[in-house]
Design a protein around this motif. Structure first.
Motif, PDB file in Angstrom:
ATOM      1  N   ASP A   2     -34.376  59.590 -64.723  1.00 31.88           N
ATOM      2  CA  ASP A   2     -34.003  60.362 -63.530  1.00 31.88           C
ATOM      3  C   ASP A   2     -34.072  59.488 -62.286  1.00 31.88           C
ATOM      4  OD1 ASP A   2     -36.637  61.529 -61.820  1.00 31.88           O
ATOM      5  OD2 ASP A   2     -37.019  60.746 -63.834  1.00 31.88           O
ATOM      6  N   HIS A   3     -33.528  60.025 -61.202  1.00 33.60           N
ATOM      7  CA  HIS A   3     -33.350  59.238 -59.990  1.00 33.60           C
ATOM      8  C   HIS A   3     -34.688  58.756 -59.422  1.00 33.60           C
ATOM      9  CE1 HIS A   3     -31.377  57.896 -56.367  1.00 33.60           C
ATOM     10  NE2 HIS A   3     -32.243  58.581 -55.648  1.00 33.60           N
ATOM     11  N   GLY A   4     -35.679  59.680 -59.417  1.00 33.31           N
ATOM     12  CA  GLY A   4     -36.992  59.328 -58.844  1.00 33.31           C
ATOM     13  C   GLY A   4     -37.596  58.115 -59.519  1.00 33.31           C
ATOM     14  N   ALA A   5     -37.555  58.103 -60.843  1.00 30.43           N
ATOM     15  CA  ALA A   5     -38.133  56.983 -61.585  1.00 30.43           C
ATOM     16  C   ALA A   5     -37.409  55.684 -61.256  1.00 30.43           C
ATOM     17  CB  ALA A   5     -38.067  57.268 -63.085  1.00 30.43           C
ATOM     18  N   LEU A   6     -36.085  55.791 -61.155  1.00 30.00           N
ATOM     19  CA  LEU A   6     -35.270  54.600 -60.894  1.00 30.00           C
ATOM     20  C   LEU A   6     -35.599  54.013 -59.517  1.00 30.00           C
ATOM     21  CD1 LEU A   6     -33.098  53.194 -62.573  1.00 30.00           C
ATOM     22  CD2 LEU A   6     -31.382  54.330 -61.164  1.00 30.00           C
ATOM     23  N   VAL A   7     -35.770  54.914 -58.530  1.00 37.51           N
ATOM     24  CA  VAL A   7     -36.111  54.468 -57.169  1.00 37.51           C
ATOM     25  C   VAL A   7     -37.428  53.700 -57.194  1.00 37.51           C
ATOM     26  CG1 VAL A   7     -36.800  55.255 -54.878  1.00 37.51           C
ATOM     27  CG2 VAL A   7     -34.849  56.302 -56.001  1.00 37.51           C
ATOM     28  N   LEU A   8     -38.421  54.289 -57.891  1.00 32.29           N
ATOM     29  CA  LEU A   8     -39.731  53.636 -57.942  1.00 32.29           C
ATOM     30  C   LEU A   8     -39.624  52.266 -58.590  1.00 32.29           C
ATOM     31  CD1 LEU A   8     -42.349  56.370 -58.838  1.00 32.29           C
ATOM     32  CD2 LEU A   8     -42.001  55.163 -56.688  1.00 32.29           C
ATOM     33  N   GLY A  12     -40.418  48.962 -56.557  1.00 28.56           N
ATOM     34  CA  GLY A  12     -41.547  48.184 -57.073  1.00 28.56           C
ATOM     35  C   GLY A  12     -41.123  46.765 -57.404  1.00 28.56           C
ATOM     36  N   ALA A  13     -39.988  46.643 -58.083  1.00 32.63           N
ATOM     37  CA  ALA A  13     -39.510  45.311 -58.467  1.00 32.63           C
ATOM     38  C   ALA A  13     -39.214  44.474 -57.231  1.00 32.63           C
ATOM     39  CB  ALA A  13     -38.264  45.432 -59.344  1.00 32.63           C
ATOM     40  N   LEU A  14     -38.640  45.131 -56.205  1.00 35.00           N
ATOM     41  CA  LEU A  14     -38.304  44.415 -54.977  1.00 35.00           C
ATOM     42  C   LEU A  14     -39.547  43.882 -54.283  1.00 35.00           C
ATOM     43  CD1 LEU A  14     -35.498  46.391 -53.166  1.00 35.00           C
ATOM     44  CD2 LEU A  14     -35.508  43.998 -53.863  1.00 35.00           C
ATOM     45  N   ILE A  15     -40.550  44.779 -54.128  1.00 36.11           N
ATOM     46  CA  ILE A  15     -41.752  44.364 -53.412  1.00 36.11           C
ATOM     47  C   ILE A  15     -42.473  43.264 -54.193  1.00 36.11           C
ATOM     48  CG2 ILE A  15     -44.010  45.150 -52.588  1.00 36.11           C
ATOM     49  CD1 ILE A  15     -42.710  47.763 -51.839  1.00 36.11           C
ATOM     50  N   PHE A  43     -29.366  39.520 -54.178  1.00 36.42           N
ATOM     51  CA  PHE A  43     -29.292  40.837 -54.797  1.00 36.42           C
ATOM     52  C   PHE A  43     -28.347  41.798 -54.091  1.00 36.42           C
ATOM     53  CE2 PHE A  43     -33.213  39.227 -56.528  1.00 36.42           C
ATOM     54  CZ  PHE A  43     -33.115  39.625 -57.848  1.00 36.42           C
ATOM     55  N   GLY A  44     -27.824  41.408 -52.952  1.00 34.49           N
ATOM     56  CA  GLY A  44     -27.053  42.366 -52.164  1.00 34.49           C
ATOM     57  C   GLY A  44     -25.595  42.448 -52.540  1.00 34.49           C
ATOM     58  N   GLU A  45     -24.803  42.907 -51.567  1.00 36.56           N
ATOM     59  CA  GLU A  45     -23.371  43.042 -51.774  1.00 36.56           C
ATOM     60  C   GLU A  45     -22.780  41.675 -52.079  1.00 36.56           C
ATOM     61  OE1 GLU A  45     -21.346  45.153 -48.564  1.00 36.56           O
ATOM     62  OE2 GLU A  45     -23.280  46.073 -48.133  1.00 36.56           O
ATOM     63  N   ALA A  53     -30.287  52.304 -56.046  1.00 36.25           N
ATOM     64  CA  ALA A  53     -31.062  53.543 -55.927  1.00 36.25           C
ATOM     65  C   ALA A  53     -32.034  53.540 -54.748  1.00 36.25           C
ATOM     66  CB  ALA A  53     -31.828  53.793 -57.229  1.00 36.25           C
ATOM     67  N   GLY A  54     -32.684  52.409 -54.475  1.00 33.10           N
ATOM     68  CA  GLY A  54     -33.691  52.383 -53.425  1.00 33.10           C
ATOM     69  C   GLY A  54     -33.127  52.142 -52.037  1.00 33.10           C
ATOM     70  N   GLU A  55     -31.832  52.268 -51.906  1.00 33.58           N
ATOM     71  CA  GLU A  55     -31.180  51.877 -50.656  1.00 33.58           C
ATOM     72  C   GLU A  55     -31.733  52.615 -49.439  1.00 33.58           C
ATOM     73  OE1 GLU A  55     -26.558  51.313 -49.574  1.00 33.58           O
ATOM     74  OE2 GLU A  55     -27.115  51.236 -51.693  1.00 33.58           O
ATOM     75  N   GLU A  56     -31.954  53.938 -49.660  1.00 32.88           N
ATOM     76  CA  GLU A  56     -32.407  54.758 -48.542  1.00 32.88           C
ATOM     77  C   GLU A  56     -33.764  54.271 -48.044  1.00 32.88           C
ATOM     78  OE1 GLU A  56     -32.900  59.463 -48.160  1.00 32.88           O
ATOM     79  OE2 GLU A  56     -31.238  58.781 -49.408  1.00 32.88           O
TER      80      GLU A  56
END
Lengths: 398, 162
Positions: A2-8, A12-15, A43-45, A53-56
């Motif tokens: 689900d979306h929530g898990a993907l955002v986390l 997390g991977a980014l940080i 990693f960007g465009e 997913a974590g864009e916001e």
């Protein structure tokens, strides 16, 4: 998933990725900012792995990052220090502005981006990175050198000038016609003067308002006040960053000292998110054609900083070697240039501007601290001593 | 003549104090905002530059200031004499024939009898600042006392045993 898990997972991977990059930067002995920017680019465009997913979170985090960067910068200075430096080093500050804003403005006009982009580019090439430079001075053991106050007062004046420059830029970026544009510039500058007046005259009151012995209460009060004033400032078209900067200046004494301590970890996190965001939103395909202009601009920009530092140190009665040290130390650009580029692109200026600014900051931030070591080389010292001796001989003869 | 100390604010970093010695060397003490401190010695060839910078932690700074400060207390007290009208400072030797050798400082009853304060005991190269009534006096000590001229004269006689 689900979306929530993907955002986390993404955040997390980014940080974690930023953490690894910072570790690498510490090992290389450089500022982590260029590596984080490069990481964002990858990693960007148009980069290696698109990111969604974590864009916001990244977007809002980046905005908070700018506010925290400026809030902390404001906390470093008291209003008295700012005004005192402005009085003492006005001429040096003015020379600094004229010499260093010109290359940016010229290149924007040459590339055909229009006058508003020229104002933005002028700011990007003008402002040195006080964070990187303070670190370099400390690393090279120059804090007790006599030219160091000269370097620092130029940095202070630049930071202070941003309080006026950013609202003007924001107004220009939004302004549609000459009349509404002028009105919003005037309103913006009046608000800055008003907040500055409060900071100078009633700074103690503001400090008392947020002061608490409890770290959490202090953190929430200062952060809350900073975000609130930033929001109000953005509402009045003054630029949220300036609002935060002025709140930082208004808070002084023990409140500022403790607030700095409790806010530092938050600043580190969100500032990293901001630099990542800039890297992410810069398209690598736009970056490539900007590499040559960025290199040329960096060479000119570092040259003008060298002149500025040399001149300012000479005015302050510093001998030949110290003048070169001051000049070389001023070269790195950083967070402010990126903030300006971010503002400009968000308001719809040519997106290549962000690419140029990013490349420019990358170069000066990596090369600048390396060049700063030149004046410590034996050969360079001998050369400057010779120049000095020749000059004395000439003066004695005349 | 007091040495000239120059204070320079380093915005965002801290405060620097410079002392230029008689021999023309510049010695800087840097107090950082975050509580750290450094001392630095200027380069002889290029006086604008620090040739050596040493970081000191709290304990090291205290130790250094004590080593330097101990020998300075007397000089500082001498300066005080000129500043406060009506207050004098006397260095009173405890000779071997003094009745107070081997007895605690409190036995002199200096404060009640003469209204003078004994602010330090100088013993060989050591300085005991703010001694208590239980501190034992030895032959060869010097008492540093602050008080009125009359009170100090009285105290000199008491310590001398007359």
């Amino acid at each position: 998933m689900d979306h929530g898990a993907l955002v986390l997972i993404e955040i997390g991977a980014l940080i974690l990725g930023i953490g690894l990059l910072s570790r690498l930067a510490a090992w290389m002995g450089i500022s982590p900012i260029p590596l984080i920017l490069l990481g964002g680019l990858a990693f960007g465009e148009g980069g290696l792995i698109p990111f969604s997913a974590g864009e916001e979170f990244i977007e809002i985090g980046a905005e908070i990052g700018v506010i925290l960067l400026l809030l902390m910068l404001g906390l470093e200075y008291t209003a008295q220090e700012l005004v005192g430096n402005l009085k003492g080093s006005r001429t040096a500050g003015l020379i600094d502005m004229l010499l260093n804003a010109a290359p940016g403005a010229l290149i924007a006009l040459l590339l055909g981006w229009g006058p508003v982009a020229a104002v933005a580019m002028a700011g990007i090439t003008w402002v040195s990175s006080s964070g990187v430079i303070a670190k370099v001075l400390q690393d090279l053991g120059r804090l007790t050198n006599r030219e160091t106050p000269v370097v620092l007062s130029i940095l202070v004046i630049e930071d202070f000038a941003m309080a006026f420059y950013l609202p003007v830029l924001t107004a220009l970026l939004i302004g549609t016609s000459l009349v509404t544009g002028t009105i919003s510039v005037v309103i913006a500058l009046l608000s800055v003067v008003l907040i500055l007046y409060i900071a100078l005259r009633h700074g103690r009151f503001v400090s008392r308002l947020v002061w608490s012995k409890e770290a959490d209460v202090l953190l929430l009060s200062v952060l809350g006040l900073g975000l609130l004033v930033s929001g109000l400032a953005a509402g009045a078209n003054v630029s949220s960053a300036v609002g935060a900067f002025l709140v930082g200046i208004a808070i002084s004494g023990p409140a500022a000292k403790h607030a700095q301590r409790v806010l530092t970890p938050l600043r580190d996190l969100f500032a990293a998110v901001f630099f990542l965001f800039i890297g992410l939103s810069t398209d690598t395909r736009e970056l490539v054609p900007m590499i040559v202009p960025a290199i040329l601009l960096a060479i000119v920009g570092m040259g003008t900083k060298l002149l500025t530092g040399y001149y300012a140190a000479r005015r302050a009665g510093i001998a030949e070697p110290g003048r070169w040290r001051a000049g070389f130390a001023l070269m790195p650009r950083g967070e402010f240039s990126i903030v300006i580029a971010g503002l400009a692109v968000a308001a719809g200026v040519d997106r290549s501007l962000a690419a140029l600014a990013t490349a420019y900051v990358l170069i000066t931030m990596v090369v600048g601290p390396l060049l700063a070591r030149i004046p410590d080389a034996e050969r360079f010292k001998a050369a400057t001593r010779r120049i000095q001796a020749n000059r004395r001989a000439r003066e004695a003869a005349a | 003549m007091p040495a000239h100390v120059e204070r320079t604010e380093l915005p965002g970093i801290g405060v620097r104090h410079d002392i230029v010695t008689d021999q023309g060397r510049r010695l800087s003490v840097l107090n950082l905002r975050d509580g750290g401190r450094e001392i630095a010695l200027a380069d002889e060839d290029d006086p604008d530059r620090a040739s050596e910078t040493i970081e000191l932690n709290d304990d090291e700074a205290i130790a250094l200031s004590e080593v330097l400060g101990g020998s300075l207390i007397l000089t500082q007290l001498a300066g005080l004499r000129e500043q406060v009208a009506g207050l004098s400072i006397e260095q009173i030797p405890v000779r071997a024939d003094s009745p107070f050798v081997g007895r605690p400082l409190g036995d002199t009853k200096a404060r009640t009898r003469t209204r003078c304060s004994i602010v330090a005991i100088v013993r060989e190269t050591e300085v005991l600042p703010a001694p208590g009534p239980a501190d034992l006096l030895r032959s060869g000590d010097t008492l540093v006392a602050v008080g009125t001229r009359d009170g100090l004269d009285h105290l000199v006689r008491i310590v001398g045993g007359s």
